[in-house]
Design a protein around this motif. Structure first.
Motif, PDB file in Angstrom:
ATOM      1  N   SER A  24      -9.446  -2.468  -0.734  1.00  0.00           N
ATOM      2  CA  SER A  24     -10.108  -3.315   0.259  1.00  0.00           C
ATOM      3  C   SER A  24     -11.456  -3.806  -0.240  1.00  0.00           C
ATOM      4  CB  SER A  24     -10.279  -2.546   1.571  1.00  0.00           C
ATOM      5  OG  SER A  24     -11.047  -1.381   1.350  1.00  0.00           O
ATOM      6  N   GLU A 286      -4.089 -14.326   5.244  1.00  0.00           N
ATOM      7  CA  GLU A 286      -4.271 -13.025   5.883  1.00  0.00           C
ATOM      8  C   GLU A 286      -2.948 -12.482   6.422  1.00  0.00           C
ATOM      9  OE1 GLU A 286      -7.263 -13.845   8.791  1.00  0.00           O
ATOM     10  OE2 GLU A 286      -8.926 -13.613   7.356  1.00  0.00           O
ATOM     11  N   ALA A 287      -2.103 -13.383   6.936  1.00  0.00           N
ATOM     12  CA  ALA A 287      -0.792 -12.959   7.428  1.00  0.00           C
ATOM     13  C   ALA A 287       0.082 -12.469   6.279  1.00  0.00           C
ATOM     14  CB  ALA A 287      -0.107 -14.114   8.162  1.00  0.00           C
ATOM     15  N   GLU A 290      -1.082  -8.994   5.341  1.00  0.00           N
ATOM     16  CA  GLU A 290      -0.665  -8.028   6.359  1.00  0.00           C
ATOM     17  C   GLU A 290       0.815  -7.689   6.207  1.00  0.00           C
ATOM     18  OE1 GLU A 290      -0.518  -5.387   9.444  1.00  0.00           O
ATOM     19  OE2 GLU A 290      -2.273  -6.212   8.413  1.00  0.00           O
ATOM     20  N   LYS A 291       1.607  -8.691   5.808  1.00  0.00           N
ATOM     21  CA  LYS A 291       3.040  -8.464   5.622  1.00  0.00           C
ATOM     22  C   LYS A 291       3.299  -7.605   4.390  1.00  0.00           C
ATOM     23  CE  LYS A 291       7.424 -10.964   5.297  1.00  0.00           C
ATOM     24  NZ  LYS A 291       8.054 -12.304   5.234  1.00  0.00           N
ATOM     25  N   TYR A 293       0.971  -5.577   2.835  1.00  0.00           N
ATOM     26  CA  TYR A 293       0.265  -4.301   2.926  1.00  0.00           C
ATOM     27  C   TYR A 293      -0.083  -4.005   4.382  1.00  0.00           C
ATOM     28  CZ  TYR A 293      -0.407  -6.121  -1.767  1.00  0.00           C
ATOM     29  OH  TYR A 293      -0.205  -6.689  -2.982  1.00  0.00           O
ATOM     30  N   PRO A 294       0.927  -3.658   5.195  1.00  0.00           N
ATOM     31  CA  PRO A 294       0.664  -3.427   6.629  1.00  0.00           C
ATOM     32  C   PRO A 294      -0.273  -2.243   6.837  1.00  0.00           C
ATOM     33  CG  PRO A 294       2.873  -2.688   6.020  1.00  0.00           C
ATOM     34  CD  PRO A 294       2.327  -3.422   4.839  1.00  0.00           C
ATOM     35  N   LYS A 295      -1.120  -2.386   7.835  1.00  0.00           N
ATOM     36  CA  LYS A 295      -2.035  -1.308   8.162  1.00  0.00           C
ATOM     37  C   LYS A 295      -1.248  -0.160   8.791  1.00  0.00           C
ATOM     38  CE  LYS A 295      -5.852  -4.508   9.005  1.00  0.00           C
ATOM     39  NZ  LYS A 295      -6.815  -5.041  10.003  1.00  0.00           N
TER      40      LYS A 295
END
Length: 305
Positions: A24, A286-287, A290-291, A293-295
Motif C-alpha cells: 500500500s 481503483e475498481a 479492488e477486484k 486485491y480485495p480488502k
C-alpha cells in the motif's frame, strides 16, 4: 485466393497472469511520482484467440484482421490493429503523453490484390473504390509539400487541448513503416483508463487498446481509406470506453510531412474533439485494484464467557 504465408513464432497467452501483491505504501507513492521509461521485451506474443493467418499487412502499411478479438482485451476496449502488426519495444512516459516505439513483426507481406479480393468477396464495392483512391494518394505522398514549423506548432497546440493519437511513419518507395505511436493522457481518459492500467495491459499482452469501437476491421479501414483519400479534415467515428459506453465523436485528421536526412517522414494526427472525464478513469483503476486485491472482510468474534 492463394494462402498467405506468415513466418512468426507464436506464444499462446495464458488465461490469467498472477500478479504480485502491491504494498500500500508503494502504491500511494507511485501514484504521485512520474513513471520512469521502461523497455519491453519484443517477444512475439499474441492474445490466445488471434490466429496469425487471420492477420496480414501490405507494403503500403494496410493491415487487416479477418476477425475481431473479444478476449484478452482491456475492459470493453478494442485492440489497436497496428499493435498486432508491430511489437512495442520501448515506451516513454512523459507528463502529458506516452510514446511507443514500434518494431515491425516478421510477417510476409501480402499483395494488395489480396485486399481487393477480400473486399469483393464481402461485396464491399464502396470500400474497393475508397481503397483505389487511398492508393493513388499513397503514390503521391512524395510530392506533397513539406509542413512548415508554424503549421507543426499549430497542430501541436490544437492537439494538446483534446484527446489525440498520432502515428509516425517513414515513407519509402518500396514500403511504408510505422516507427512510433503517441497519445496524450486525455486520450487515456477518453478510454476510461489510467497509465497504470495500460502499462499492465501492455506487459501482459504486448498489444495496445484503441478508442474506436471495433465491430469489423474492414469497415474501419474503409472509413480510413475514405478520410485519407479525400483529405477529410473532420469525420465521425464510433467510440467505446473501458466500461462499454458507446458514443460518436468528431475527429479532426491532420497530416504533417517533413524531410530528415533525405527520407520522408509523416505524422498522422487524429484529434478527438470532445471533453474527457479523468474521474471515471481513476474510478475504473481503483475498481480494478479492488477486484485484484480485495480488502479482507471484517470477522465477527463471539465473546467467550
Amino acid at each position: 485466393m492463394n494462402p498467405i504465408k506468415i513466418q512468426c513464432a507464436i506464444i499462446p497467452l495464458d488465461k490469467s497472469i498472477k500478479k504480485k501483491k502491491i504494498n500500500s505504501k508503494n502504491k500511494d507513492s507511485s501514484q504521485n511520482s512520474i513513471v520512469k521509461p521502461k523497455e519491453f521485451v519484443t517477444s512475439f506474443i499474441f492474445p490466445k484467440n488471434i490466429n496469425s493467418r487471420q492477420y496480414f499487412r501490405t507494403k503500403e502499411n494496410i493491415q487487416f484482421a479477418l476477425t475481431t478479438f473479444n478476449e484478452n482485451t482491456l475492459g470493453e476496449l478494442g485492440i489497436n490493429i497496428f499493435s498486432i502488426g508491430y511489437s512495442v519495444n520501448q515506451t516513454e512516459v512523459r507528463q502529458e503523453k506516452m510514446e511507443y516505439h514500434f518494431q515491425v513483426r516478421d510477417f510476409e507481406l501480402a499483395d494488395i490484390s489480396t485486399i481487393y479480393q477480400m473486399l469483393k468477396l464481402m461485396k464491399m464495392e464502396k470500400a474497393c473504390t475508397n481503397l483505389s483512391k487511398y492508393l493513388q494518394r499513397y503514390e503521391q505522398i512524395s510530392s506533397i509539400p513539406f509542413s512548415t514549423q508554424f503549421e507543426i506548432n499549430q497542430v501541436e497546440e490544437l492537439a494538446s487541448k483534446y484527446p489525440y493519437e498520432c502515428y509516425t511513419f517513414r515513407h519509402e518507395r518500396d514500403e511504408s513503416v510505422i516507427l512510433k505511436y503517441t497519445h496524450n493522457i486525455k486520450f487515456l481518459h477518453l478510454m476510461g483508463i489510467t497509465i497504470d492500467m495500460i502499462e499492465e495491459y501492455l506487459r501482459e499482452t504486448k498489444t495496445l487498446p484503441c478508442a474506436i469501437r471495433v465491430n469489423n476491421y474492414l469497415q474501419i479501414w474503409n472509413q480510413v481509406f475514405e478520410a485519407v483519400s479525400n483529405d477529410q479534415q473532420i469525420f465521425e467515428m464510433e467510440v467505446q470506453n473501458f466500461n462499454g459506453k458507446i458514443f460518436y465523436v468528431k475527429i479532426k485528421q491532420v497530416q504533417i510531412f517533413i524531410e530528415q536526412e533525405g527520407k520522408l517522414y509523416g505524422y498522422l494526427y487524429w484529434i478527438y474533439l470532445t471533453d474527457t472525464n479523468q474521474n471515471l478513469a481513476i474510478q475504473n483503476y481503483e475498481a480494478s485494484l479492488e477486484k485484484l486485491y480485495p480488502k479482507p472482510k471484517e470477522c465477527l468474534y463471539k465473546q467467550i464467557k
